[in-house]
Design an enzyme around this catalytic site. Structure first.
Site, PDB file in Angstrom:
ATOM      1  N   ASN A  11       0.858  -1.187   0.000  1.00 31.63           N
ATOM      2  CA  ASN A  11       0.000   0.000   0.000  1.00 31.63           C
ATOM      3  C   ASN A  11       0.898   1.242   0.000  1.00 31.63           C
ATOM      4  OD1 ASN A  11      -1.846   2.005   0.517  1.00 31.63           O
ATOM      5  ND2 ASN A  11      -2.419   1.283   2.563  1.00 31.63           N
ATOM      6  N   LYS A  13       0.056   4.264  -0.324  1.00 36.83           N
ATOM      7  CA  LYS A  13      -0.600   5.434   0.283  1.00 36.83           C
ATOM      8  C   LYS A  13      -0.375   6.686  -0.578  1.00 36.83           C
ATOM      9  CE  LYS A  13      -0.203   3.137   4.695  1.00 36.83           C
ATOM     10  NZ  LYS A  13      -0.099   3.239   6.136  1.00 36.83           N
ATOM     11  N   HIS A  98      -9.659   0.942   4.965  1.00 37.21           N
ATOM     12  CA  HIS A  98      -8.327   1.131   5.562  1.00 37.21           C
ATOM     13  C   HIS A  98      -8.441   2.086   6.754  1.00 37.21           C
ATOM     14  CE1 HIS A  98      -4.228   2.421   6.204  1.00 37.21           C
ATOM     15  NE2 HIS A  98      -3.885   1.265   5.658  1.00 37.21           N
ATOM     16  N   GLU A 100      -6.800   4.509   7.735  1.00 36.75           N
ATOM     17  CA  GLU A 100      -6.656   5.946   7.453  1.00 36.75           C
ATOM     18  C   GLU A 100      -7.929   6.515   6.828  1.00 36.75           C
ATOM     19  OE1 GLU A 100      -2.937   5.358   5.455  1.00 36.75           O
ATOM     20  OE2 GLU A 100      -2.096   4.816   7.402  1.00 36.75           O
ATOM     21  N   GLU A 170      -5.454  -5.023  10.726  1.00 39.69           N
ATOM     22  CA  GLU A 170      -4.420  -4.006  10.891  1.00 39.69           C
ATOM     23  C   GLU A 170      -4.689  -3.200  12.159  1.00 39.69           C
ATOM     24  OE1 GLU A 170      -2.482  -2.772   6.992  1.00 39.69           O
ATOM     25  OE2 GLU A 170      -4.422  -1.810   6.976  1.00 39.69           O
ATOM     26  N   GLY A 176       2.333   2.259  10.665  1.00 42.91           N
ATOM     27  CA  GLY A 176       3.273   3.363  10.467  1.00 42.91           C
ATOM     28  C   GLY A 176       3.999   3.781  11.731  1.00 42.91           C
ATOM     29  N   SER A 216       3.291  -2.087  10.328  1.00 43.18           N
ATOM     30  CA  SER A 216       4.745  -2.125  10.525  1.00 43.18           C
ATOM     31  C   SER A 216       5.397  -3.455  10.143  1.00 43.18           C
ATOM     32  CB  SER A 216       5.100  -1.734  11.964  1.00 43.18           C
ATOM     33  OG  SER A 216       4.703  -0.389  12.207  1.00 43.18           O
TER      34      SER A 216
HETATM   35  P1  PGA Z   1       2.706   0.273   7.607  1.00 38.44           P
HETATM   36  O1  PGA Z   1       1.243   0.447   6.951  1.00 38.44           O
HETATM   37  O2  PGA Z   1       3.263  -1.017   7.069  1.00 38.44           O
HETATM   38  O3  PGA Z   1       3.466   1.464   7.165  1.00 38.44           O
HETATM   39  O4  PGA Z   1       2.513   0.206   9.088  1.00 38.44           O
HETATM   40  C1  PGA Z   1       0.388  -0.659   6.780  1.00 38.44           C
HETATM   41  C2  PGA Z   1      -0.923  -0.214   6.179  1.00 38.44           C
HETATM   42  O5  PGA Z   1      -1.393   0.873   6.491  1.00 38.44           O
HETATM   43  O6  PGA Z   1      -1.535  -0.934   5.366  1.00 38.44           O
END
Ligand code: PGA
Length: 266
Positions: A11, A13, A98, A100, A170, A176, A216
């Site tokens: 992803n 983003k 997601h 976010e 998640e 992140g 992460s």
């Molecule tokens: P990250 O994001 O690996 O940077 O923690 C995962 C995601 O949001 O799908």
């Protein structure tokens, strides 16, 4: 025993620019080799770069994914993107829910469910993301939050359509942040999700559905996570922006499946 094919998604983003998105796609396509025979691999670039990334991926077997969609066929929805538009660009898989989108943009369960249903009707594969926040985990609400998001996201999704669905667990506090969920903790939630799928659909559906872990994931922790039989791959953010690291995560998923498979057949 059903052997689930691992699935690793990158992803991206709101990262990359046109040149670096194409370069990243090119590096992934060039290094995926035989891995696509053992693992589903998808990348989710920003909307404006879907076409260029799709062309770059060509026929190497890496799937083109979109980070979002809008659940209307067309019309006055300024800034939104329909499933037909995604299909025009040969998008195969789309994210819905997601964290976010839920927590930064403010999408609610009803909208996420509409997106899931719309994408499935359009014939797209869907990765539906669920996960608890840090506060919810602290308050002992992890299970309830994940069950609620799972059940509301899958409302009116039939058992036949479930084949097109992957769940991504998640935990929001792990996204992140560099704080990865312990493999045991992640596996416990994956098991809970599978039990709920059995309850909503049937045992076969629960055995077949793939559940990715996200939050992460990187080249160092992927093997430990994927060694857990319940974890069928990962949805990767930050580490997917580096082709070498992303492919190391894909390799970890393929190797873990081989080990688990051997252990089961012994
Ligand atoms: P990250 O994001 O690996 O940077 O923690 C995962 C995601 O949001 O799908």
């Amino acid at each position: 025993m059903v052997s689930r094919r691992p699935f690793v998604g990158g992803n991206w983003k709101m990262n990359t620019d046109l040149a670096s998105a194409v370069e990243l796609a090119d590096e992934i396509a060039a290094s995926c080799g035989q891995l696509v025979e053992h693992c589903d691999i998808a990348v989710y670039p920003p909307f404006p770069y879907l076409q260029a990334v799709g062309r770059t991926l060509g026929h190497h077997g890496v799937q083109l994914g979109a980070q979002d969609l809008y659940p209307q066929p067309d019309g006055p929805y300024t800034g939104e993107v329909s499933t037909d538009m995604l299909l025009d660009l040969n998008v195969q898989v789309v994210l819905a829910g997601h964290s976010e989108r839920r927590h930064v943009i403010g999408e609610d369960d009803e909208l996420i469910n509409a997106k899931v249903r719309r994408a499935l009707e359009a014939g797209l594969n869907v990765v539906m993301c669920i996960g608890e926040t840090h506060e919810q985990r602290q308050a002992g609400q992890t299970n309830q939050v994940n069950i609620n998001q799972l059940r509301s996201g899958l409302r009116e999704v039939g058992i036949d359509q479930l084949r097109q669905v992957t769940i991504a667990y998640e935990p929001v506090w792990a996204i992140g942040t560099g704080k990865v969920a312990g493999p045991g903790d992640a596996e416990a939630v994956h098991r809970l999700i599978r039990r709920n799928i059995a309850d909503l659909y049937d045992e076969d559906a629960a055995r077949s559905i793939r559940i990715q872990y996200g939050g992460s994931v990187n080249a160092d922790n992927a093997a430990d996570l994927f060694a857990r039989g319940e974890i069928d791959g990962g949805l990767v953010g930050g580490a997917s922006l580096d082709a070498e690291q992303f492919m190391a995560i894909v390799r970890a998923a393929v190797e873990a499946k081989e080990v688990n498979h051997e252990a089961r057949s012994r």
